[in-house]
Design an enzyme around this catalytic site. Structure first.
Site, PDB file in Angstrom:
ATOM      1  N   HIS A 153       0.842  -1.212   0.000  1.00 33.19           N
ATOM      2  CA  HIS A 153       0.000   0.000   0.000  1.00 33.19           C
ATOM      3  C   HIS A 153       0.869   1.252   0.000  1.00 33.19           C
ATOM      4  CE1 HIS A 153      -3.259  -2.816   1.283  1.00 33.19           C
ATOM      5  NE2 HIS A 153      -3.890  -2.075   0.403  1.00 33.19           N
ATOM      6  N   ASN A 154       1.475   1.506  -1.131  1.00 32.52           N
ATOM      7  CA  ASN A 154       2.345   2.675  -1.277  1.00 32.52           C
ATOM      8  C   ASN A 154       1.943   3.445  -2.530  1.00 32.52           C
ATOM      9  OD1 ASN A 154       3.397   1.159  -3.429  1.00 32.52           O
ATOM     10  ND2 ASN A 154       4.765   0.070  -2.011  1.00 32.52           N
TER      11      ASN A 154
HETATM   12  P1  CMP Z   1      -6.838  -2.313  -0.572  1.00 31.70           P
HETATM   13  O1  CMP Z   1      -5.947  -1.960  -1.707  1.00 31.70           O
HETATM   14  O2  CMP Z   1      -6.981  -1.359   0.549  1.00 31.70           O
HETATM   15  O3  CMP Z   1      -8.282  -2.675  -1.111  1.00 31.70           O
HETATM   16  C1  CMP Z   1      -8.458  -3.880  -1.851  1.00 31.70           C
HETATM   17  C2  CMP Z   1      -7.964  -4.992  -1.011  1.00 31.70           C
HETATM   18  O4  CMP Z   1      -8.007  -6.269  -1.603  1.00 31.70           O
HETATM   19  C3  CMP Z   1      -6.465  -4.804  -0.727  1.00 31.70           C
HETATM   20  O5  CMP Z   1      -6.320  -3.678   0.080  1.00 31.70           O
HETATM   21  C4  CMP Z   1      -6.139  -6.134  -0.138  1.00 31.70           C
HETATM   22  O6  CMP Z   1      -6.516  -6.197   1.205  1.00 31.70           O
HETATM   23  C5  CMP Z   1      -7.053  -7.060  -0.963  1.00 31.70           C
HETATM   24  N1  CMP Z   1      -6.272  -7.746  -2.016  1.00 31.70           N
HETATM   25  C6  CMP Z   1      -5.806  -7.206  -3.156  1.00 31.70           C
HETATM   26  N2  CMP Z   1      -5.143  -8.130  -3.869  1.00 31.70           N
HETATM   27  C7  CMP Z   1      -5.176  -9.255  -3.154  1.00 31.70           C
HETATM   28  C8  CMP Z   1      -4.665 -10.546  -3.362  1.00 31.70           C
HETATM   29  N3  CMP Z   1      -3.981 -10.857  -4.474  1.00 31.70           N
HETATM   30  N4  CMP Z   1      -4.885 -11.463  -2.416  1.00 31.70           N
HETATM   31  C9  CMP Z   1      -5.579 -11.177  -1.304  1.00 31.70           C
HETATM   32  N5  CMP Z   1      -6.103  -9.964  -1.051  1.00 31.70           N
HETATM   33  C10 CMP Z   1      -5.906  -9.013  -1.964  1.00 31.70           C
HETATM   34 ZN    ZN Z   2      -6.056  -0.053  -2.702  1.00 32.44          ZN
HETATM   35 MG    MG Z   3      -7.898   0.504   0.629  1.00 29.12          MG
END
Ligand code: CMP
Ligand code: ZN
Ligand code: MG
Length: 491
Positions: free
Chosen positions: A200-201
């Site tokens: 998350h960057n």
């Molecule tokens: P975020 O980007 O905050 O919102 C979408 C979420 O989906 C992400 O955080 C992760 O928590 C989840 N996510 C995204 N890709 C994957 C993955 N390949 N496997 C499991 N969880 C995922």
């Molecule tokens: Zn996201």
């Molecule tokens: Mg998010």
């Protein structure tokens, strides 16, 4: 009073005014008869009365509960207060005024109003030559944001965000001061780097923003207004601002400050949007300073709704609601459509090529495992996928694709198809299909975003093939690796 005449101001202007003027002339010459005069005065009164009724007619309430409140019984102030406080009527009313936007955008494009003014802007934000090279692929599904990040010296978000504001002519349209944009995006990037997260960057934010661009470009964005396009690009850019690298559940379990602040609900998502908006309170960073009050309000409503809908705990409800909407002939609510697009972009890497998907997965799992380490330290049970010793990565990814990613892409594609198909039909009836939206600069053959170029089948085939291939590769890894070691699974 004579009987009601229904007339609009155009008719009044085109038909009746010349007649009235003629009557005045006759009166001046002493030629008008009293009978004619009386008839005309009566007609004029009825016309004015009709216009008065038209102007003062209460606006229909989209919210059923308000229908019972008769305008003559309830003071208009109270009515307004009820509508503003207990319904979303204000937003709905404004949006419905925007309805004929598709046509106006088409006309604007035909009239050449959308002109890219890149030169005047690159003077302020200059692009390194490597960035210009990487941007040749910005319209592609397989765009490599990691390469952009290297080419830009760890500023992938800054350049993607800026590039899209220019391509969609938003800098000009909303008179965004470029200096404010640069200050804002610098602060945004710093917020994304605050916790040094593996996943998350700012690269993830840049990736989601570019993916939104792809979706806009390839699914016939003519159904969106400039404000909605601005809102979704902005929402994508800020959607994980100051992410702590931990999940909402971790915040709730550890009773963090933001969990307390937001009462355990959509904890991070509330923070992302709130903290980003707080940056804008600083005049130096206020990229919305030239928006009208109404535009500012509408944009904010959309952004808040979209970012809050990226909370994964909304996922099943969001899909269920959209699926049932697709079964009805009802129009799809734009904020809902935009929210589903952003949610899809947010979880889109399993539908990208293996090289990208694999890399993102490694970063995400590393972030999850770091949370697991913290949980172990705090004596908390491991959250799902957070125990680096026991998590089976390939299986988790296959499950994520089967149960989350595939259904989301299916519903989103159907949704866009339902929205865009009538526009294609309408455009083909009026012979308007063969245009390009010139505000979106074409750098390659894939950039054609004309309505007749919207090819749902190719889009569906593409993400189906990618998710299928990724699943096969994960399966092969699952068979090969008897170990549970993430490093081995990911190499
Ligand atoms: P975020 O980007 O905050 O919102 C979408 C979420 O989906 C992400 O955080 C992760 O928590 C989840 N996510 C995204 N890709 C994957 C993955 N390949 N496997 C499991 N969880 C995922
Ligand atoms: Zn996201
Ligand atoms: Mg998010």
């Amino acid at each position: 009073m004579c009987e009601h005449v229904s007339v609009n101001s155009k008719e009044l202007d085109s038909q009746y005014l010349p007649e009235l003027r003629c009557l005045v002339k006759q009166l001046e010459r002493g030629e008008a008869s009293v009978v004619d005069l009386k008839k005309n005065l009566e007609y004029a009164a009825s016309v004015l009365e009709s216009l008065y009724f038209e102007e003062t007619r209460p606006i229909e309430d989209p919210e059923e509960e308000l229908n019972d409140i008769k305008s003559d019984l309830v003071p208009s102030q109270v009515r307004d207060w009820l509508a503003l406080t207990f319904t979303r009527q204000r937003d709905l009313m404004r949006r419905s005024e925007d309805k004929p936007r598709f046509r106006s955008i088409v006309h604007a494009v035909q009239a050449g109003i959308f002109v890219e003014r890149r030169n005047s802007n690159t003077a302020v934000l200059s692009y390194p030559p490597e960035v210009i090279t990487v941007f040749k692929n910005v319209n592609k599904w397989s765009f490599d944001v990691f390469t952009l990040n290297e080419a830009s010296g760890d500023h992938a978000l800054k350049f993607v965000f800026y590039e899209l504001l220019i391509r969609y002519d938003l800098v000009n349209h909303f008179k965004i001061p470029v200096s404010a944009f640069i200050s804002f995006v610098d602060a945004l990037e710093m917020g994304y780097s605050k916790y040094k997260n593996a996943y998350h960057n700012l690269m993830h934010a840049a990736d989601v923003t570019q993916t939104i661009h792809y979706l806009l470009l390839n699914t016939g964005m003519q159904w969106l207004t400039e404000l909605e396009i601005f809102a979704i690009i902005f929402a994508a850019a800020i959607h994980d601002f100051q992410h702590t690298g931990t999940t909402n559940n971790f915040h709730v379990q550890t009773r963090s400050d933001i969990a307390m602040l937001y009462n355990d609900r959509a904890v991070q998502e509330n923070h992302h949007v709130s903290a980003a908006y707080r940056l804008l309170q600083d005049d130096e960073m206020n990229i919305f300073c030239n928006l009208s009050k109404d535009d500012w309000r509408e944009l904010r409503t959309l952004v808040v709704e979209m970012v809050l809908a990226t909370d994964m705990s909304c996922h099943f409800q969001q899909i269920k609601t959209m699926k049932s909407l697709l079964q009805t002939p009802e129009e799809i609510d734009k904020p809902k459509a935009l929210s589903l697009m952003l949610h899809t972009a947010d979880i889109s890497h399993p539908a990208k090529c293996w090289e990208l998907h694999h890399r993102w997965t490694a970063f995400l799992l590393e972030e999850f495992f770091t949370q697991g380490d913290k949980e172990a330290e705090l004596g908390l049970p491991f959250s799902p996928l957070c125990d680096r010793k026991s998590t089976t990565v390939p299986q988790s990814q296959i499950g994520f694709i089967d149960f989350i990613v595939d259904p989301t892409f299916t519903v989103m594609t159907e949704m866009i198809e339902k929205i865009v198909t009538p526009l294609i039909e309408e455009a083909s009836r009026s012979g308007l299909t063969g245009f390009r939206r010139s505000s979106v600069k074409s750098t390659g053959s894939e950039a054609n975003c004309s309505l007749n170029a919207v090819d749902f089948k190719s889009f569906r085939d593409m993400w189906n093939q990618e998710t299928h291939r990724n699943k096969e590769l994960w399966k092969a890894k699952a068979i090969k690796g008897t170990d549970t070691d993430i490093q081995l699974s990911l190499t």
